[in-house]
Design an enzyme around this catalytic site. Structure first.
Site, PDB file in Angstrom:
ATOM      1  N   SER A   1       0.567  -1.304  -0.284  1.00 57.57           N
ATOM      2  CA  SER A   1       0.298   0.068  -0.235  1.00 57.57           C
ATOM      3  C   SER A   1      -0.005   1.365   0.045  1.00 57.57           C
ATOM      4  CB  SER A   1      -0.955   0.196   1.279  1.00 57.57           C
ATOM      5  OG  SER A   1      -0.755  -0.233   2.248  1.00 57.57           O
TER       6      SER A   1
ATOM      7  N   LYS B 184      -0.038   5.074   5.775  1.00 59.92           N
ATOM      8  CA  LYS B 184      -1.380   5.788   6.038  1.00 59.92           C
ATOM      9  C   LYS B 184      -0.258   7.063   5.229  1.00 59.92           C
ATOM     10  CE  LYS B 184      -3.647   2.240   4.528  1.00 59.92           C
ATOM     11  NZ  LYS B 184      -2.750   1.070   3.673  1.00 59.92           N
TER      12      LYS B 184
END
Length: 164
Positions: A46, A90
């Site tokens: 990710s 993130k």
């Protein structure tokens, strides 16, 4: 007999002194790990290309999140909104009040959606939008789930340094 009693007293005193040193050290580790900074293993696709697929160890500092000093562009460690036992890493894309436009499904369509991040929340996304489960899937994340701001990579050695 008296010498034996004194000897036991000295042994007990030494044991207490060493126990106190260990207790102080453990308190120091607890405070450092929970309130100042901690290391975290990050792996998966990710955050490619910023972080490696096979895993990086990063240093996350906890002071700026407590002071409200994180913002768009910062890479953060967040307690997963879907599984509180897990953490995700993130990038913050939007803060409360920001208008965020994102691709709903970048693999199969060009359709995008725009929304305003609600008060007390942030919008997080992985750098690799094709392989990231993030706010596009579970919505805005409460600010309180942010555990720390990633400041640098400490492993592997050839990748050591500040994150961009």
């Amino acid at each position: 007999m008296l010498g034996s009693k004194g000897q036991w007293r000295n042994i007990a005193k030494e044991a207490l002194d060493r126990t106190a040193i260990v207790a102080k050290f453990l308190c120091f580790l607890h405070v450092t790990n929970n309130y100042l900074c901690s290391s975290t293993l990050v792996y998966g696709p990710s955050m490619l290309p910023t972080l490696n697929l096979t895993g990086d160890v990063v240093l996350a500092e906890h002071v700026s999140t407590r002071l409200g000093k994180v913002g768009p562009g910062d890479v953060v460690v967040v307690r997963s909104p879907e599984n509180p036992k897990k953490y995700v890493t993130k990038r913050i894309v939007g803060m409360e009040g920001d208008r965020v436009t994102f691709s709903v499904d970048p693999i199969s369509s060009d359709r995008s959606k725009t929304l305003v991040v609600p008060k007390g929340h942030v919008w997080i996304q992985g750098d690799n939008v094709y392989a990231s489960k993030d706010s596009r899937h579970f919505g805005p994340v409460p600010y309180g789930l942010i555990q720390g701001r990633v400041c640098c990579r400490i492993w592997p050695p050839d990748g050591f340094g500040l994150l961009e």
